[in-house]
Design a protein around this motif. Structure first.
Motif, mmCIF file in Angstrom:
data_model
loop_
_atom_site.group_PDB
_atom_site.id
_atom_site.type_symbol
_atom_site.label_atom_id
_atom_site.label_comp_id
_atom_site.label_asym_id
_atom_site.label_seq_id
_atom_site.Cartn_x
_atom_site.Cartn_y
_atom_site.Cartn_z
ATOM 1 N N LYS A 10 0.841 -1.199 0.000
ATOM 2 C CA LYS A 10 0.000 0.000 0.000
ATOM 3 C C LYS A 10 0.880 1.255 0.000
ATOM 4 O O LYS A 10 1.863 1.322 0.742
ATOM 5 C CB LYS A 10 -0.888 -0.031 1.231
ATOM 6 N N GLY A 11 0.527 2.229 -0.822
ATOM 7 C CA GLY A 11 1.241 3.510 -0.827
ATOM 8 C C GLY A 11 0.717 4.396 0.289
ATOM 9 O O GLY A 11 -0.392 4.198 0.788
ATOM 10 N N GLY A 12 1.529 5.356 0.694
ATOM 11 C CA GLY A 12 1.065 6.350 1.658
ATOM 12 C C GLY A 12 1.000 5.872 3.092
ATOM 13 O O GLY A 12 0.379 6.510 3.937
ATOM 14 N N VAL A 13 1.631 4.740 3.396
ATOM 15 C CA VAL A 13 1.581 4.223 4.767
ATOM 16 C C VAL A 13 2.782 4.669 5.603
ATOM 17 O O VAL A 13 2.865 4.335 6.781
ATOM 18 C CB VAL A 13 1.464 2.677 4.810
ATOM 19 N N GLY A 14 3.722 5.367 4.964
ATOM 20 C CA GLY A 14 4.865 5.881 5.729
ATOM 21 C C GLY A 14 6.163 5.127 5.518
ATOM 22 O O GLY A 14 7.095 5.273 6.319
ATOM 23 N N LYS A 15 6.277 4.372 4.422
ATOM 24 C CA LYS A 15 7.517 3.624 4.156
ATOM 25 C C LYS A 15 8.710 4.564 4.006
ATOM 26 O O LYS A 15 9.743 4.408 4.657
ATOM 27 C CB LYS A 15 7.405 2.805 2.857
ATOM 28 N N THR A 16 8.551 5.540 3.091
ATOM 29 C CA THR A 16 9.684 6.415 2.802
ATOM 30 C C THR A 16 10.050 7.261 4.018
ATOM 31 O O THR A 16 11.227 7.467 4.314
ATOM 32 C CB THR A 16 9.362 7.307 1.578
ATOM 33 N N THR A 17 9.038 7.698 4.750
ATOM 34 C CA THR A 17 9.286 8.512 5.947
ATOM 35 C C THR A 17 10.066 7.714 6.989
ATOM 36 O O THR A 17 11.029 8.212 7.584
ATOM 37 C CB THR A 17 7.941 8.994 6.525
ATOM 38 N N MET A 143 1.767 7.053 12.019
ATOM 39 C CA MET A 143 0.734 8.106 12.025
ATOM 40 C C MET A 143 -0.372 7.796 13.031
ATOM 41 O O MET A 143 -1.562 8.071 12.777
ATOM 42 C CB MET A 143 0.131 8.300 10.623
ATOM 43 N N THR A 170 5.187 5.652 15.211
ATOM 44 C CA THR A 170 5.163 7.095 14.991
ATOM 45 C C THR A 170 3.729 7.558 15.187
ATOM 46 O O THR A 170 2.779 6.851 14.835
ATOM 47 C CB THR A 170 5.667 7.517 13.590
ATOM 48 N N THR A 171 3.580 8.731 15.791
ATOM 49 C CA THR A 171 2.252 9.330 15.873
ATOM 50 C C THR A 171 2.123 10.343 14.739
ATOM 51 O O THR A 171 3.096 10.655 14.043
ATOM 52 C CB THR A 171 2.026 9.995 17.243
ATOM 53 N N ASP A 172 0.898 10.782 14.535
ATOM 54 C CA ASP A 172 0.591 11.689 13.435
ATOM 55 C C ASP A 172 1.102 13.089 13.774
ATOM 56 O O ASP A 172 0.502 13.779 14.592
ATOM 57 C CB ASP A 172 -0.939 11.669 13.253
ATOM 58 N N ARG A 173 2.214 13.481 13.193
ATOM 59 C CA ARG A 173 2.839 14.764 13.542
ATOM 60 C C ARG A 173 3.367 15.445 12.292
ATOM 61 O O ARG A 173 4.006 14.803 11.451
ATOM 62 C CB ARG A 173 4.018 14.550 14.511
ATOM 63 N N TYR A 176 7.047 15.141 10.648
ATOM 64 C CA TYR A 176 7.496 14.118 9.694
ATOM 65 C C TYR A 176 7.378 14.614 8.260
ATOM 66 O O TYR A 176 8.287 14.433 7.449
ATOM 67 C CB TYR A 176 6.685 12.825 9.878
ATOM 68 N N THR A 177 6.235 15.224 7.952
ATOM 69 C CA THR A 177 6.044 15.728 6.589
ATOM 70 C C THR A 177 7.001 16.875 6.304
ATOM 71 O O THR A 177 7.593 16.977 5.226
ATOM 72 C CB THR A 177 4.576 16.180 6.399
HETATM 73 N N1 LIG Z 1 4.099 9.916 11.481
HETATM 74 C C1 LIG Z 1 3.617 10.728 10.517
HETATM 75 N N2 LIG Z 1 2.876 11.818 10.848
HETATM 76 C C2 LIG Z 1 2.366 12.621 9.896
HETATM 77 N N3 LIG Z 1 2.541 12.442 8.574
HETATM 78 C C3 LIG Z 1 3.275 11.371 8.167
HETATM 79 C C4 LIG Z 1 3.856 10.467 9.107
HETATM 80 N N4 LIG Z 1 4.515 9.497 8.413
HETATM 81 C C5 LIG Z 1 4.370 9.802 7.103
HETATM 82 N N5 LIG Z 1 3.611 10.913 6.946
HETATM 83 C C6 LIG Z 1 3.177 11.553 5.679
HETATM 84 O O1 LIG Z 1 2.317 10.658 4.989
HETATM 85 C C7 LIG Z 1 2.539 10.726 3.589
HETATM 86 C C8 LIG Z 1 2.922 9.341 3.059
HETATM 87 O O2 LIG Z 1 4.138 8.943 3.640
HETATM 88 P P1 LIG Z 1 5.278 8.184 2.830
HETATM 89 O O3 LIG Z 1 6.390 7.954 3.774
HETATM 90 O O4 LIG Z 1 5.573 8.885 1.548
HETATM 91 O O5 LIG Z 1 4.534 6.797 2.519
HETATM 92 P P2 LIG Z 1 4.905 5.642 1.446
HETATM 93 O O6 LIG Z 1 6.370 5.678 1.213
HETATM 94 O O7 LIG Z 1 4.444 4.380 2.127
HETATM 95 O O8 LIG Z 1 4.095 5.925 0.222
HETATM 96 C C9 LIG Z 1 3.639 11.757 3.389
HETATM 97 O O9 LIG Z 1 3.045 12.981 3.089
HETATM 98 C C10 LIG Z 1 4.343 11.813 4.745
HETATM 99 O O10 LIG Z 1 4.910 13.082 4.991
#
Ligand SMILES: Nc1ncnc2c1ncn2[C@@H]1O[C@H](COP(=O)(O)OP(=O)(O)O)[C@@H](O)[C@H]1O
Ligand SMILES: [Mg+2]
Length: 213
Positions: A10-17, A143, A170-173, A176-177
């Motif tokens: 799934k995309g957008g789950v925070g992998k890259t972060t 998040m 990680t909590t939603d903060r 990170y973004t």
């Molecule tokens: N702990 C967090 N709190 C708030 N936003 C987050 C957090 N982790 C990731 N995000 C945001 O969520 C979005 C998707 O994260 P991303 O790491 O790009 O996911 P993926 O690599 O799985 O597609 C990005 O905009 C990122 O900044």
């Protein structure tokens, strides 16, 4: 030396972060390669931005050779390789699981995200069976919205999939973004909670990876 794959179809789950922040964290004490296996190249783009990062941190995109060969060849040169996985279930994510000593599966706090992880969980378990336990694997909740009923539901849903869940999350903060946009890490920012979260996940990852050796 350990190769850590951060994967979830799934995309957008925070992998890259997670990948960028953990790579930065580990580079405080060792050499780290952040290997971007996502054709979208988000981690690589982040690496281009980041000029003031730790000296020990290198960022590289995947070339045309098979992923497993590339990563095996590179891993001997670094203390850690962090592999930022692609979205979708593809040969690339299967290869990432195959080459990894440890797998982290970020799961955002929604049941849909948990269900979406089923295929990658199956791939990890199949590999563990074939190799008598490698890679070590765990979910990391990302998040999270603390103290909500949602949070407890996610814990229960993840438990059913049969892989451990890291205690730290990680909590939603917004930090990170912001760090992602700036090409930095929350570790160099002013949000102390975010810093503590990444540091705690880093320690749990070290334990998970060392159990394996
Ligand atoms: N702990 C967090 N709190 C708030 N936003 C987050 C957090 N982790 C990731 N995000 C945001 O969520 C979005 C998707 O994260 P991303 O790491 O790009 O996911 P993926 O690599 O799985 O597609 C990005 O905009 C990122 O900044
Ligand atoms: Mg990504």
């Amino acid at each position: 030396m350990p190769v850590v794959a951060i994967v979830n179809q799934k995309g957008g789950v925070g992998k890259t972060t997670l990948a960028t922040n953990l790579a930065w964290a580990l580079a405080q004490t060792g050499s780290v390669l952040l290997f971007d296996a996502d054709p979208q190249g988000s981690a690589r783009d982040w690496g281009h931005f980041n000029t003031g990062g730790p000296e020990n941190l290198s960022v590289q995109g995947a070339g045309n050779n098979p992923l497993v060969d590339q990563v095996r060849r590179l891993s001997s040169r670094y203390d850690w390789v962090i592999l930022d996985g692609p979205p979708g279930i593809s040969n690339v994510s299967a290869d990432a699981v195959r080459v990894a000593d440890a797998v982290l599966i970020p799961a955002k706090a929604s049941a849909f995200d948990v269900w979406a992880a089923t295929d990658i969980v199956e791939a990890v378990k199949a590999r563990q069976t074939a190799t008598k336990g490698t890679p070590k694997a765990a979910f990391v909740i990302t998040m999270a919205k603390p103290r909500t009923r949602l949070g407890r539901q996610i814990d229960a849903a993840l438990a059913e999939l049969g892989l451990p869940v890291l205690q730290n999350r990680t909590t939603d903060r917004v930090a990170y973004t912001q760090a992602g946009n700036d090409g930095t890490s929350v570790l160099s920012g002013s949000d102390r909670t975010a810093r503590d979260e990444i540091t705690a996940i880093r320690h749990e990852l070290e334990q998970l990876s060392h159990d394996h050796q």
